[in-house]
Structures are given as C-alpha cells and as structure tokens.
Design a protein around this motif. Structure first.
Motif, PDB file in Angstrom:
ATOM      1  N   TRP A 192       0.704  -1.363   0.031  1.00 48.41           N
ATOM      2  CA  TRP A 192       0.152  -0.054  -0.029  1.00 48.41           C
ATOM      3  C   TRP A 192       0.883   1.165   0.091  1.00 48.41           C
ATOM      4  O   TRP A 192       2.100   1.272   0.233  1.00 48.41           O
ATOM      5  N   THR A 193       0.312   2.358  -0.381  1.00 47.06           N
ATOM      6  CA  THR A 193       0.759   3.499  -0.380  1.00 47.06           C
ATOM      7  C   THR A 193       0.528   4.395   0.633  1.00 47.06           C
ATOM      8  O   THR A 193      -0.547   4.784   0.821  1.00 47.06           O
ATOM      9  N   ASP A 216      -5.737   0.098  -9.247  1.00 51.78           N
ATOM     10  CA  ASP A 216      -5.776  -0.907  -8.029  1.00 51.78           C
ATOM     11  C   ASP A 216      -5.080  -0.707  -6.828  1.00 51.78           C
ATOM     12  O   ASP A 216      -5.217  -1.453  -5.902  1.00 51.78           O
ATOM     13  N   ALA A 217      -4.537   0.464  -6.561  1.00 51.49           N
ATOM     14  CA  ALA A 217      -3.527   1.058  -5.586  1.00 51.49           C
ATOM     15  C   ALA A 217      -4.436   1.076  -4.298  1.00 51.49           C
ATOM     16  O   ALA A 217      -5.679   1.378  -4.326  1.00 51.49           O
ATOM     17  N   ARG A 218      -3.990   0.545  -3.075  1.00 47.19           N
ATOM     18  CA  ARG A 218      -4.273   0.776  -1.942  1.00 47.19           C
ATOM     19  C   ARG A 218      -3.288   1.521  -1.145  1.00 47.19           C
ATOM     20  O   ARG A 218      -2.232   1.898  -1.365  1.00 47.19           O
ATOM     21  N   GLY A 219      -4.216   2.485  -0.316  1.00 47.89           N
ATOM     22  CA  GLY A 219      -3.431   3.515   0.659  1.00 47.89           C
ATOM     23  C   GLY A 219      -4.154   4.508   1.243  1.00 47.89           C
ATOM     24  O   GLY A 219      -5.393   4.515   1.284  1.00 47.89           O
ATOM     25  N   VAL A 220      -3.423   5.525   2.007  1.00 45.10           N
ATOM     26  CA  VAL A 220      -3.925   6.350   2.753  1.00 45.10           C
ATOM     27  C   VAL A 220      -3.027   7.664   2.477  1.00 45.10           C
ATOM     28  O   VAL A 220      -1.848   7.803   2.462  1.00 45.10           O
ATOM     29  N   ALA A 252      -7.668  10.250  -7.415  1.00 44.96           N
ATOM     30  CA  ALA A 252      -6.796   9.157  -6.554  1.00 44.96           C
ATOM     31  C   ALA A 252      -7.696   7.872  -6.883  1.00 44.96           C
ATOM     32  O   ALA A 252      -8.864   7.891  -6.987  1.00 44.96           O
ATOM     33  N   PRO A 253      -6.940   6.763  -6.953  1.00 45.75           N
ATOM     34  CA  PRO A 253      -7.558   5.309  -6.906  1.00 45.75           C
ATOM     35  C   PRO A 253      -8.526   5.321  -5.958  1.00 45.75           C
ATOM     36  O   PRO A 253      -8.582   5.749  -4.736  1.00 45.75           O
ATOM     37  N   PRO A 285      -2.226  -2.901   7.447  1.00 43.67           N
ATOM     38  CA  PRO A 285      -1.137  -3.656   7.522  1.00 43.67           C
ATOM     39  C   PRO A 285      -0.484  -3.831   6.428  1.00 43.67           C
ATOM     40  O   PRO A 285      -0.869  -3.302   5.162  1.00 43.67           O
ATOM     41  N   GLY A 286       0.558  -4.721   6.516  1.00 47.65           N
ATOM     42  CA  GLY A 286       1.363  -4.843   5.006  1.00 47.65           C
ATOM     43  C   GLY A 286       2.575  -3.836   5.071  1.00 47.65           C
ATOM     44  O   GLY A 286       2.800  -2.934   5.812  1.00 47.65           O
ATOM     45  N   ARG A 287       3.164  -3.958   4.007  1.00 51.48           N
ATOM     46  CA  ARG A 287       4.511  -3.102   3.644  1.00 51.48           C
ATOM     47  C   ARG A 287       4.164  -2.065   2.712  1.00 51.48           C
ATOM     48  O   ARG A 287       3.559  -2.050   1.666  1.00 51.48           O
ATOM     49  N   PRO A 288       4.127  -0.718   3.166  1.00 52.18           N
ATOM     50  CA  PRO A 288       3.925   0.361   2.452  1.00 52.18           C
ATOM     51  C   PRO A 288       5.123   0.917   1.843  1.00 52.18           C
ATOM     52  O   PRO A 288       6.559   0.852   2.199  1.00 52.18           O
TER      53      PRO A 288
END
Ligand SMILES: Cc1cc2nc3c(=O)[nH]c(=O)nc-3n(C[C@H](O)[C@H](O)[C@H](O)COP(=O)(O)OP(=O)(O)OC[C@H]3O[C@@H](n4cnc5c(N)ncnc54)[C@H](O)[C@@H]3O)c2cc1C
Length: 271
Positions: free
Chosen positions: A150-151, A173-177, A193-194, A226-229
């Motif tokens: 995620w970003t 399909d990007a995820r993030g905040v 933004a996505p 969670p996960g690697r940003p």
C-alpha cells in the motif's frame, strides 16, 4: 534543496525559457501561475507524479531575466557569483498540471507578497502575462517499484502539488491513505486518486501554527493499514523527518520511504 531520499533526474539538463501565460489565486493560500511559450512550447517533457524543477524568475526591479551560462556545478557557481542586480531568484517547484504548451505551477502564498518582496511567492502574486521565467527539469523522486502492499502519502500545502501528482499517477488498483494538511477548509483541492486510497484532509485553522505539525501528529496517532507500505512524505522539514522517524520505528524499511524537506520553518531565505 533540503534533505531527501532517492532522486531520479532526467537524462539531459537544459534551461528552458518561457513566460507567464496566466496567474490567479486558486484557493486562499495557493497561487497558480501558468507558464509556456519560448523553449517550453516544445522543449518540456512532462513526467507525471512529483516532477519538480528549478524555477528562475527576475527579482523585484530587474527588467530582464539573466540566466547563468550552463546548468552544471560550474554554472551554479557562476549563478552564485552573479551580482544581485542581475542574479535571478532560484527556487524549487513541482509541476501541478500540464496541457500542450502549458505548465501550471502552484505556489503557496506565504509571508509578505507586496512590491519589493524577494520571494517566489511574491513573484507569483505580482507577475503579469508575458513576465519572463525559466525552468530546469529535475525529474521525479517517487519511485515505488510495485512490490509494496500500500502507499502512504503525507504533505502540507507546499507538497500538495507533488502529493496530488503522485496520487494521480498511482495504478487504479492501488491501496493506501493520504494525509494532506492545508491552512483552511477553503484550501482543499479536487483529488484524482484510486478508489481504495483514502484521502484525509487536515485543516490547521490557526494562522500561527507551523505547517506540517498537525499532519505529523495525525500520522503518529493513526492506525495504519497492515502490510508493507511505500511512503512519500514531503513538506516542511520537521514533518518529513518526524514522519520518517515514526515509520522507521514502526519497522518500515528506509528504502521504502521517499521523503524530502521542501523548506525549513524559521530558516533565513536563500538569496
Ligand atoms: C523538490 C521541491 C518541490 C517543491 N514544490 C513546491 C510547490 O510545488 N509549491 C510550493 O509552494 N512550494 C514547493 N516547494 C517549496 C519551496 O521551494 C519553498 O517553500 C521555497 O522556500 C519558497 O520560496 P520563496 O521564495 O517563496 O520563499 P523563501 O524566500 O525561500 O523563504 C522566505 C521565508 O518563508 C519561509 N517559507 C518558505 N516556504 C514557506 C511555506 N510554504 N510556508 C510558510 N513559510 C515558508 C522560509 O522559511 C523563510 O523564512 C518545493 C521544494 C522542493 C525542494
């Protein structure tokens, strides 16, 4: 330019002359100058994301734009030794948008903007159609390689053009905040933004607060996905250093953080 992570400069460096095509205030604290013509008409290569450049503009009282002869280290040394009566103002900015033959630059309207003010913000407030300028493309720093989950995007208003450019360049399909701090609710701008990137606008609503402090507090208190940003953090130096420190303490690899202190609160202006 203040401390930064990876840089991805263009293959060739060339000073491109142009002129002001239009200038207006887009929000209470943001001035938009549209430039084009001259070398910019067909010499500028748009690269998207946070493409930034060195902006050369005349100082108050200068009747022409005198540019250094060359853009290598020697050219920069020659620039520094130009007499102040000839030396242009040199500051760093981000491409906000491009159209064929036109580039929009969004400059934060900070400090005094009146006649005689030696700042890029003052130039943006006073420039007229036809005013000369030049730029030197410096490329893009956003360098996610697609392996992150995620970003994270964090900026105060000086980093808004870069943050909005990065958000617009993310895959669908990007995820993030994204945490975007602005002086007031009226300074919010449209975002491309996505769908799965949540954009959180933060309004300081206090003219005496240091830009970026609210964003730093908010990121530090947030529960992040969670996960690697991959993190892109730009703006006032205490914001960028503080967010980077926080992320590293949370276990984020330094190589997954692109950060750049765009300016330093309380610092003397560059001459
Ligand atoms: C890669 C990069 C990209 C950038 N892109 C943009 C951009 O697209 N838009 C943008 O507005 N800025 C951007 N900046 C930041 C900009 O270069 C600085 O804010 C710059 O100092 C502005 O120049 P000035 O001549 O207006 O003010 P200066 O003469 O440099 O500074 C005068 C005084 O104002 C303070 N100051 C500087 N900037 C701000 C600010 N934003 N808010 C409050 N006080 C300030 C300084 O600390 C100093 O005390 C970018 C910086 C970098 C390194």
């Amino acid at each position: 330019m203040a401390r930064s992570s990876t840089l991805n400069p263009p293959e060739t460096h060339q000073l491109l002359r142009g002129e002001v095509l239009a200038a207006r205030r887009v929000t209470p604290h943001m001035l938009r100058v549209t430039v084009g013509g001259g070398d910019l008409a067909d010499g500028f290569v748009p690269r998207g994301a946070d493409q930034w450049f060195r902006l050369f503009v005349p100082r108050p009282g200068q009747d022409a734009l005198h540019l250094p002869s060359g853009v290598d280290l020697k050219g920069y040394a020659r620039y520094l030794t130009m007499p102040e009566s000839r030396r242009p103002l040199l500051r760093n900015y981000t491409v906000r948008a491009t159209r064929p033959g036109e580039i929009d630059i969004d400059l934060v309207a900070h400090g005094a903007l009146g006649p005689g003010t030696v700042s890029a913000a003052g130039w943006a407030a006073r420039c007229e159609v036809g005013s000369p300028m030049a730029l030197l493309d410096e490329g893009v720093t956003f360098a996610a390689d697609g392996t992150q989950d995620w970003t994270l995007v964090v900026a105060e208003e000086s980093g808004l053009p870069a943050a909005l450019g990065v958000l617009a360049a993310l895959p669908a399909d990007a995820r993030g905040v994204a945490f975007l701090e602005v002086p007031t609710a009226e300074d919010v701008q449209p975002v491309d933004a996505p769908a799965h990137v949540e954009v959180r606008w933060l309004h300081r609503d206090d003219p005496h607060a240091v830009p970026g402090a609210l964003a730093l507090r908010t990121v530090a208190a947030a529960t992040l996905p969670p996960g690697r940003p991959y993190a892109f953090v730009v703006g006032e130096q205490a914001l960028t250093q503080g967010v980077r420190r926080h992320l590293v303490a949370q276990g984020v690899a330094k190589s997954d953080i692109a950060f750049c202190g765009y300016w330093k609160h309380g610092a003397r202006p560059a001459r």
